[in-house]
Design a protein around this motif. Structure first.
Motif, PDB file in Angstrom:
ATOM      1  N   THR A   1       0.833  -1.199   0.000  1.00  0.00           N
ATOM      2  CA  THR A   1       0.000   0.000   0.000  1.00  0.00           C
ATOM      3  C   THR A   1       0.872   1.254   0.000  1.00  0.00           C
ATOM      4  O   THR A   1       0.632   2.192  -0.751  1.00  0.00           O
ATOM      5  CB  THR A   1      -0.896  -0.001   1.257  1.00  0.00           C
ATOM      6  OG1 THR A   1      -1.503  -1.280   1.358  1.00  0.00           O
ATOM      7  CG2 THR A   1      -1.948   1.062   1.167  1.00  0.00           C
ATOM      8  N   ALA A   2       1.894   1.217   0.843  1.00  0.00           N
ATOM      9  CA  ALA A   2       2.752   2.388   0.972  1.00  0.00           C
ATOM     10  C   ALA A   2       3.416   2.725  -0.357  1.00  0.00           C
ATOM     11  O   ALA A   2       3.355   3.863  -0.829  1.00  0.00           O
ATOM     12  CB  ALA A   2       3.809   2.135   2.039  1.00  0.00           C
ATOM     13  N   GLU A   3       4.052   1.717  -0.980  1.00  0.00           N
ATOM     14  CA  GLU A   3       4.718   1.963  -2.260  1.00  0.00           C
ATOM     15  C   GLU A   3       3.720   2.470  -3.293  1.00  0.00           C
ATOM     16  O   GLU A   3       4.011   3.379  -4.062  1.00  0.00           O
ATOM     17  CB  GLU A   3       5.345   0.669  -2.797  1.00  0.00           C
ATOM     18  CG  GLU A   3       6.673   0.286  -2.185  1.00  0.00           C
ATOM     19  CD  GLU A   3       7.741   1.325  -2.392  1.00  0.00           C
ATOM     20  OE1 GLU A   3       7.649   2.122  -3.348  1.00  0.00           O
ATOM     21  OE2 GLU A   3       8.677   1.346  -1.574  1.00  0.00           O
ATOM     22  N   THR A   4       2.556   1.832  -3.317  1.00  0.00           N
ATOM     23  CA  THR A   4       1.579   2.168  -4.338  1.00  0.00           C
ATOM     24  C   THR A   4       1.084   3.597  -4.184  1.00  0.00           C
ATOM     25  O   THR A   4       0.916   4.316  -5.168  1.00  0.00           O
ATOM     26  CB  THR A   4       0.390   1.185  -4.278  1.00  0.00           C
ATOM     27  OG1 THR A   4       0.913  -0.131  -4.181  1.00  0.00           O
ATOM     28  CG2 THR A   4      -0.456   1.293  -5.507  1.00  0.00           C
ATOM     29  N   LEU A   5       0.886   4.022  -2.938  1.00  0.00           N
ATOM     30  CA  LEU A   5       0.394   5.385  -2.720  1.00  0.00           C
ATOM     31  C   LEU A   5       1.356   6.407  -3.309  1.00  0.00           C
ATOM     32  O   LEU A   5       0.942   7.365  -3.969  1.00  0.00           O
ATOM     33  CB  LEU A   5       0.238   5.647  -1.222  1.00  0.00           C
ATOM     34  CG  LEU A   5      -1.066   5.149  -0.613  1.00  0.00           C
ATOM     35  CD1 LEU A   5      -1.068   5.392   0.883  1.00  0.00           C
ATOM     36  CD2 LEU A   5      -2.254   5.844  -1.273  1.00  0.00           C
ATOM     37  N   VAL A   6       2.656   6.194  -3.085  1.00  0.00           N
ATOM     38  CA  VAL A   6       3.653   7.124  -3.613  1.00  0.00           C
ATOM     39  C   VAL A   6       3.525   7.201  -5.133  1.00  0.00           C
ATOM     40  O   VAL A   6       3.594   8.276  -5.735  1.00  0.00           O
ATOM     41  CB  VAL A   6       5.063   6.679  -3.197  1.00  0.00           C
ATOM     42  CG1 VAL A   6       6.113   7.589  -3.815  1.00  0.00           C
ATOM     43  CG2 VAL A   6       5.191   6.661  -1.689  1.00  0.00           C
ATOM     44  N   LEU A   7       3.315   6.022  -5.757  1.00  0.00           N
ATOM     45  CA  LEU A   7       3.230   5.991  -7.213  1.00  0.00           C
ATOM     46  C   LEU A   7       1.953   6.636  -7.720  1.00  0.00           C
ATOM     47  O   LEU A   7       1.972   7.363  -8.713  1.00  0.00           O
ATOM     48  CB  LEU A   7       3.283   4.545  -7.693  1.00  0.00           C
ATOM     49  CG  LEU A   7       4.680   3.972  -7.592  1.00  0.00           C
ATOM     50  CD1 LEU A   7       4.642   2.491  -7.840  1.00  0.00           C
ATOM     51  CD2 LEU A   7       5.580   4.659  -8.593  1.00  0.00           C
ATOM     52  N   VAL A   8       0.867   6.359  -7.025  1.00  0.00           N
ATOM     53  CA  VAL A   8      -0.405   6.933  -7.459  1.00  0.00           C
ATOM     54  C   VAL A   8      -0.324   8.458  -7.418  1.00  0.00           C
ATOM     55  O   VAL A   8      -0.804   9.147  -8.313  1.00  0.00           O
ATOM     56  CB  VAL A   8      -1.564   6.411  -6.582  1.00  0.00           C
ATOM     57  CG1 VAL A   8      -2.843   7.170  -6.885  1.00  0.00           C
ATOM     58  CG2 VAL A   8      -1.772   4.934  -6.824  1.00  0.00           C
ATOM     59  N   LYS A   9       0.373   8.958  -6.426  1.00  0.00           N
ATOM     60  CA  LYS A   9       0.542  10.406  -6.331  1.00  0.00           C
ATOM     61  C   LYS A   9       1.246  10.940  -7.570  1.00  0.00           C
ATOM     62  O   LYS A   9       0.798  11.907  -8.191  1.00  0.00           O
ATOM     63  CB  LYS A   9       1.360  10.746  -5.075  1.00  0.00           C
ATOM     64  CG  LYS A   9       1.646  12.217  -4.921  1.00  0.00           C
ATOM     65  CD  LYS A   9       2.868  12.479  -4.060  1.00  0.00           C
ATOM     66  CE  LYS A   9       4.102  11.996  -4.757  1.00  0.00           C
ATOM     67  NZ  LYS A   9       5.315  12.060  -3.978  1.00  0.00           N
ATOM     68  N   ASP A  10       2.363  10.289  -7.954  1.00  0.00           N
ATOM     69  CA  ASP A  10       3.074  10.717  -9.160  1.00  0.00           C
ATOM     70  C   ASP A  10       2.194  10.595 -10.392  1.00  0.00           C
ATOM     71  O   ASP A  10       2.225  11.440 -11.284  1.00  0.00           O
ATOM     72  CB  ASP A  10       4.332   9.880  -9.357  1.00  0.00           C
ATOM     73  CG  ASP A  10       5.394  10.231  -8.332  1.00  0.00           C
ATOM     74  OD1 ASP A  10       5.248  11.288  -7.693  1.00  0.00           O
ATOM     75  OD2 ASP A  10       6.350   9.452  -8.174  1.00  0.00           O
ATOM     76  N   LEU A  11       1.431   9.513 -10.413  1.00  0.00           N
ATOM     77  CA  LEU A  11       0.588   9.243 -11.581  1.00  0.00           C
ATOM     78  C   LEU A  11      -0.442  10.347 -11.790  1.00  0.00           C
ATOM     79  O   LEU A  11      -0.621  10.840 -12.898  1.00  0.00           O
ATOM     80  CB  LEU A  11      -0.111   7.898 -11.359  1.00  0.00           C
ATOM     81  CG  LEU A  11      -0.516   7.140 -12.600  1.00  0.00           C
ATOM     82  CD1 LEU A  11       0.715   6.698 -13.362  1.00  0.00           C
ATOM     83  CD2 LEU A  11      -1.357   5.939 -12.227  1.00  0.00           C
ATOM     84  N   VAL A  12      -1.100  10.760 -10.706  1.00  0.00           N
ATOM     85  CA  VAL A  12      -2.120  11.791 -10.894  1.00  0.00           C
ATOM     86  C   VAL A  12      -1.484  13.147 -11.191  1.00  0.00           C
ATOM     87  O   VAL A  12      -2.120  14.009 -11.779  1.00  0.00           O
ATOM     88  CB  VAL A  12      -3.075  11.911  -9.684  1.00  0.00           C
ATOM     89  CG1 VAL A  12      -3.901  10.649  -9.544  1.00  0.00           C
ATOM     90  CG2 VAL A  12      -2.328  12.201  -8.408  1.00  0.00           C
ATOM     91  N   ARG A  13      -0.228  13.288 -10.811  1.00  0.00           N
ATOM     92  CA  ARG A  13       0.437  14.536 -11.177  1.00  0.00           C
ATOM     93  C   ARG A  13       0.696  14.584 -12.658  1.00  0.00           C
ATOM     94  O   ARG A  13       0.685  15.633 -13.286  1.00  0.00           O
ATOM     95  CB  ARG A  13       1.759  14.686 -10.413  1.00  0.00           C
ATOM     96  CG  ARG A  13       1.565  15.062  -8.962  1.00  0.00           C
ATOM     97  CD  ARG A  13       2.871  15.084  -8.225  1.00  0.00           C
ATOM     98  NE  ARG A  13       3.749  16.127  -8.704  1.00  0.00           N
ATOM     99  CZ  ARG A  13       5.064  16.110  -8.484  1.00  0.00           C
ATOM    100  NH1 ARG A  13       5.621  15.124  -7.824  1.00  0.00           N
ATOM    101  NH2 ARG A  13       5.819  17.092  -8.927  1.00  0.00           N
TER     102      ARG A  13
END
Lengths: 809, 415
Positions: A412-424
């Motif tokens: 979850t932790a890793e994915t959240l960081v990525l999702v943040k970049d993705l929506v940016r």
């Protein structure tokens, strides 16, 4: 302990007396006893006990016909001769005597030990024995003698010349009746490659070696190990025309099929280097070398495949498209060690394209379910990276969001960081992402980076998440328990952002966050708290326009390793640099940079006229950086103890900061605006540039600056340099123009220079201009790359530099 | 330049060291290396690492670590390939590799290391040439030395007494029985996803030869279907032009055992075994059902079938029973090992039972990967077939032997 060492002392004393009794004895069975005693001594030596006190007894007893005893004795002598220089003469007498033995094996072994002593004072003894052995009727002895010439060469090169050993070797390599001796003589000749200089000093080393070996087409006559040396030299050869390039490649093509991986890698290096300026052929070379590399990886030995994979990794990173159909080779085996899996995941990320993306992401998702936490993280990051690199992210977003449903904290932790970049990067996906992120329980997230990412999304997309203020509130309530300043900063900003969008619900929240921030022990948090507070005093509108201005989607995220660094490592293909992923100057001690050189304390004492040319011999840049002290006359700060390999430098940019070079932004402007001072700065007048006549810059700083600064300007400029034979004239000329040379190298028709200059009125240590200048004498032009610490003066400097080049005659 | 070599036992002790350069490398480097290992939870560190003073290259064979040190830049493959050669030569000489064997034979190990490298650069590494210089400690000579009291490893004929035209073979080789054997050994890599589809399947093969032929025999070997080979590597004795022109292996063999060629075959369609796992978990229990069977007919019986089931850390205990073979569970590694052997004609092997999960964990979060081992005697899974082998330049007619075997290297089943 004491009793033990006392006991041991007793044992050694007993050995000593036993050996004494045996010396000279001819009683039957004495050889057997001797052998046992020697074995005992050697086994003590092996486990690290000092038995050097037995030296004279060991030598005295060594008159024997037993080969094994002899070998043990030579081993012993070789180990301790250095410690007992007083006994060295005794040793030499005994070895010289053995060099006359009837048994060729003993002659050979004795000669090898004699040569390995490497004691300067005894060169004369060595020469006699060597001369005899080179003409021995036994192949083994001649072979050892050939090797002996190499050793002699390294302690006393002149002795080699004076005694014509070179000529003897040269005749041996073609005329000796034994194939192995011929092979060995060749190896030796390659290893002291400077031999070729002395004979025909007019030719440069590259052309000569290239021509010699290639013309003789004799690569197969070398041992597989010596082939590596030859190939290394050929890789530095610059062919006269493309035909020659193709000739060489045709001659060497079968080396790619060799069973020795070292030969295969060395051949690949030749192919890559020869074609580096022929783009389409270079690409074909990649296609050709792919299969041998992939075979080496599957050959079973994990150690070997790791080293090969590191090289393949470098190639994949340079030309991912060429490998995009081979992606299955980079699938991880279950049994691969983690460091291999990591490499493979990186390669999978690099080769992902529209056509294979689905398979690769599926495969990576398998790894995400892996037991190894490190690999799981890498795999998730890889999926995210692929999403950020490719346009068609439809399927990947679903996949990432599925990770969130796996309910494992670190996933979850890793994915959240990525999702943040993705929506940016892809704001159009924010709606889908936020819907899933909203379901993530904030309690299950512990890692600061993930927490910060979640808080950022809460602040940014609070209009999509009904309960955002309440989630943030619970975070703010636990302000004091939050260890990471990064999270607290993010929390403060999110509180402010949400206030702008939903003021009634979050006024209390912001107040609590501001209060907590102002009291925060961390300076940054404290400052930002005050800053927001004062901004808000200027009015909510103003504050919002600064804290939460409309954002554009990020188009590209910063690359971690710059391409120039990669190019530099590529030049050092087939070396340790590739495995450490750093050019060798960053981790190797100066004295150890030279490939294949002897690193022995017995440095050559004779200064040879050829040493000036050494730099041609080495990698251009490395050799050049070694020389800069003597040439530029710059006071050179000690580089410090470089012998320790440096650990990779930390990446300066965080995980998702867009690339902004500090020098490009006139920082003062923004701050002035923020403070409402509204000072209008008039555009600066066209700068006039005066260069310092004595700039100070050491090579370490130069290299650091060079790798950090972007190329500000590159141009080609005519230069009348047809007569340039060495680098010196141009160096002096540029020095007169206040442009200093950091390093130089090469030979006609191509020279390479690194120059630097400094603004006269600048602070010490600032205002440098760095220049890489390639001079092609035959074409009469120079290719120049300028890097500048002060961009306002780049143009002025390059004008100066151009005029300096033009005035060179 | 390789400065020195340390042989380390599986406990990290130095078994022996060999220094090749004037500048000694202290033994303390070994304890540094071993600390790195323990920091990685006893996993082997990468084969090339940097210590504060030296670059360390190493390989591990049979629990023995071969650790080489260098202070200068060098091609890493040169070092690793050399270490691999050292390990295989020692194993060949001593008939095995472990701490005891090395300690018992340390003199011969020193002799070999002395010949294989000189002043930091590999010298004689070809096993057949080495055997001319240093006689292997065979049982006969050991018995003889005890009985007669004469020296054991002294060679009767002095080395290179006669000169040879090829560097890997002496000219005066004599055998009373002339024979040559070829072993086709193929290792299969395959990955299946949870629906039973092949994700990837390829084979890596080697032809290992043992030559006991007198004189200077000229051999040529052809395959019935050389076109299936995707990439090949040859022993230096093989003439590449003949391969390029006629896909024929033409060579003068070294004496003794050697690796004639290795090759890779891509995109195989016929993995011999299927494994169908079913895992369903809930309420702290995971139900397991694994079926194993033949996929098509590989032509020869599939032997030594073994399935390893490494369970995730959340599994506390297992209760599994097989319809064929035996299953054991190791508490320390959490691996169930199901030994099937050969699949019987009348029964299909099936493993079923339950896993107990850690308290508080409802269902299995990770998906384990099962590893399958097997062996097929008498066939190469790629289908590679030797057509014929001719011998010229000698009077006699040797005995020729061919064998093939296929093994699973990394045969993975995802669940």
């Amino acid at each position: 302990m004491n009793a033990d060492s006392g006991h041991r002392k007793g044992e050694i004393a007993e050995l000593k007396s036993q050996l004494r009794q045996l010396a000279g004895s001819r009683a039957p069975g004495v050889e057997e006893v001797k052998r046992e005693l020697y074995k005992k001594v050697i086994s003590y030596m092996t486990i690290g006990i000092d038995v050097s006190s037995l030296f004279s007894e060991m030598v005295m007893c060594s008159a024997t016909s037993d080969l094994v005893v002899k070998k043990m004795c030579y081993l012993y002598v070789g180990n301790y001769a250095k410690v007992h220089p007083d006994l060295a003469l005794l040793t030499i007498n005994f070895l010289q005597r053995d060099c006359q033995d009837d048994d060729p094996m003993i002659r050979g072994l004795a000669l090898r030990s004699l040569c390995s002593l490497r004691v300067m004072n005894f060169v004369e003894y060595l020469v006699g024995s060597l001369r005899k052995a080179l003409k021995d009727n036994n192949g083994y002895v001649r072979q050892v003698a050939a090797m002996g010439v190499l050793k002699l060469y390294h302690i006393a090169p002149t002795a080699c010349i004076e005694n014509d050993f070179v000529a003897t070797l040269k005749s041996m390599l073609s005329q000796d009746p034994d194939a192995q001796v011929r092979e060995w003589s060749r190896t030796v000749c390659v290893r002291c490659k400077r031999f070729w200089f002395w004979r025909e000093p007019t030719m440069t080393v590259q052309t000569k070696i290239g021509r010699y070996y290639i013309a003789s087409k004799s690569i197969k006559d070398f041992s597989e190990w010596a082939q590596c040396l030859v190939l290394d030299m050929v890789s530095k050869y610059i062919p006269v025309d493309p035909n020659e390039t193709f000739d060489i490649m045709n001659l060497l093509e079968d080396r790619l099929q060799h069973s020795n991986s070292a030969v295969v890698l060395a051949t690949i290096k030749v192919f890559l280097q020869l074609t580096i300026s022929m783009a389409d052929v270079h690409q074909q070379v990649y296609e050709r070398i792919k299969a041998p590399l992939l075979t080496l990886i599957s050959s079973g030995s994990p150690e070997l495949s790791y080293a090969v994979l590191s090289h393949l990794h470098l190639l994949v990173m340079r030309a991912p498209i060429l490998f995009s159909s081979d992606y299955k080779h980079f699938y991880c085996r279950y049994s691969d060690p983690s460091y291999v899996k990591k490499l493979k995941i990186e390669m999978l990320t690099a080769v992902a394209s529209e056509s294979n993306m689905y398979e690769i992401v599926t495969e990576l998702s398998e790894y995400a379910a892996n037991v190894d936490v490190g690999i799981t993280r890498e795999a998730i990051r890889a999926v995210g990276k692929i999403a950020l690199n490719l346009c068609d992210v439809n399927a990947i977003v679903d996949r990432l969001l599925q990770f969130l449903e796996m309910e494992r904290d670190y996933v979850t932790a890793e994915t959240l960081v990525l999702v943040k970049d993705l929506v940016r990067k892809y704001p159009e996906w924010s709606h889908d992402c936020i819907a899933v992120v909203g379901n993530v329980s904030s309690k299950s997230i512990q890692e600061p980076k993930a927490k910060a990412a979640l808080i950022w999304m809460l602040g940014e997309y609070s209009h999509d998440m009904l309960d955002a203020p309440y989630v943030l509130e619970s975070f703010v309530d636990n302000w004091l328990e939050e260890d990471s300043p990064e999270v607290r900063l993010e929390l403060l900003t999110a509180a402010a952002k949400i206030f702008f969008k939903r003021p009634p619900e979050s006024q209390k929240l912001l107040g609590a966050a501001l209060a907590a921030a102002v009291d925060d022990p961390d300076q940054d948090v404290h400052d930002r708290g005050l800053f927001y507070y004062r901004l808000l005093q200027q009015g909510v509108q103003t504050a919002e326009s600064i804290v939460n201005p409309p954002k554009k989607a990020v188009s590209d995220f910063a690359d971690i390793q710059n391409s120039e660094m990669r190019d530099r490592i590529f030049d050092e293909f087939n070396s340790l640099s590739v495995i450490y992923r750093e050019p060798s100057y960053m981790f190797l001690d100066k004295e150890h940079r030279k490939l294949y050189e002897f690193s022995d304390e017995a440095a050559p004492t004779d200064v040879l006229p050829t040493q000036k040319l050494d730099a041609n011999d080495n990698d251009l840049l490395l050799g050049a950086f070694d020389k800069e002290e003597s040439q530029s006359g710059v006071s050179n700060g000690d580089d410090g103890p470089l012998s320790a390999p440096r650990s990779p430098s930390p990446t300066l940019l965080g995980d998702s900061v867009p690339p902004v070079s500090a020098s490009n932004i006139p920082a003062a402007f923004g701050i002035d605006d923020l403070l409402g001072l509204n000072i209008s700065t008039p555009p600066p007048p066209p700068p006039s540039l005066v260069l310092s006549s004595k700039p100070v810059l050491d090579s370490g700083t130069f290299q650091k600056k060079w790798s950090q600064l972007p190329v500000a300007l590159s141009f080609e400029h005519p230069i009348s340099a047809q007569s340039l034979k060495t680098t010196q004239p141009l160096l002096r000329h540029m020095q007169e123009k206040s442009v200093q040379c950091m390093a130089s190298g090469g030979q006609s028709p191509t020279f390479k220079f690194f120059f630097f200059a400094q603004k006269a009125d600048g602070m010490p240590g600032t205002g440098f201009f760095l220049v890489e200048c390639l001079v092609h004498t035959s074409a009469g032009k120079a290719s120049v790359k300028v890097k500048s610490e002060d961009s306002t003066f780049t143009a002025a400097f390059s004008d100066l530099f151009k005029s300096a080049l033009s005035s060179f005659m | 330049m390789i400065q020195c070599l340390f042989l380390l036992s599986d406990a990290g002790d130095v078994i022996l060291e060999k220094q090749w350069m004037g500048k000694r490398v202290e033994r303390s480097i070994c304890s540094w290396f071993w600390r790195q290992r323990s920091e990685m939870e006893d996993q082997d560190p990468p084969s090339v690492i940097a210590s504060p003073t030296h670059y360390l290259l190493h390989i591990v064979r049979e629990g023995v670590t071969f650790l080489a040190c260098t202070a200068s830049e060098m091609p890493p493959l040169l070092g690793i390939e050399f270490l691999c050669k050292v390990a295989s030569v020692l194993e060949n000489y001593l008939g095995g590799l472990n701490e005891d064997i090395l300690k018992d034979n340390f003199v011969i190990v020193y002799e070999i290391l002395d010949e294989m490298m000189d002043s930091g650069f590999p010298s004689t590494t070809e096993p057949s040439v080495l055997k001319e210089i240093i006689a292997p400690p065979n049982l006969v000579s050991r018995v003889l030395s005890v009985v007669t009291g004469t020296s054991s490893s002294l060679n009767a004929a002095s080395p290179l007494a006669t000169s040879s035209q090829v560097s890997w073979r002496a000219s005066n080789v004599k055998h009373s029985n002339n024979e040559i054997y070829f072993d086709l050994v193929e290792e299969m890599d395959a990955v299946f996803n949870r629906d039973g589809f092949v994700v990837k399947c390829e084979a890596y093969g080697e032809i290992q030869a043992t030559s006991r032929l007198s004189g200077m025999p000229e051999l040529s070997l052809t395959f019935a279907n050389a076109d299936i080979l995707h990439d090949v590597n040859f022993h230096p004795c093989v003439r590449y032009r003949a391969w390029e022109a006629d896909q024929m292996l033409s060579f003068i063999p070294p004496d003794g055992a050697f690796k004639l060629m290795s090759y890779r075959v891509k995109g195989l369609k016929n993995p011999p075994l299927f494994v169908r796992p079913q895992l369903s978990s809930g309420e702290g229990i995971c139900r397991v059902n694994v079926l194993v069977g033949l996929r098509g007919d590989p032509g020869k019986p599939v032997d030594a079938i073994i399935v390893q089931l490494p369970w995730p850390p959340s599994v506390v205990s297992t209760n599994l029973s097989p319809s064929v073979g035996t299953v054991t569970y190791s508490f320390s590694t959490k691996v169930s090992t199901w030994i099937i052997g050969r699949i019987p004609k009348d029964k299909s092997p099936c493993l079923s039972g339950t896993l107990q999960l850690e308290p508080g964990i409802n269902r299995l979060e990770e998906f384990p990967t099962f590893l399958v081992g097997f062996k097929i005697q008498g066939t190469a899974v790629s289908g590679l077939k030797v057509d014929k082998m001719d011998i010229r330049n000698v009077e006699y007619r040797p005995y020729k032997g061919f064998r093939a075997v296929t093994r699973a290297a990394s045969y993975e089943i995802r669940t």
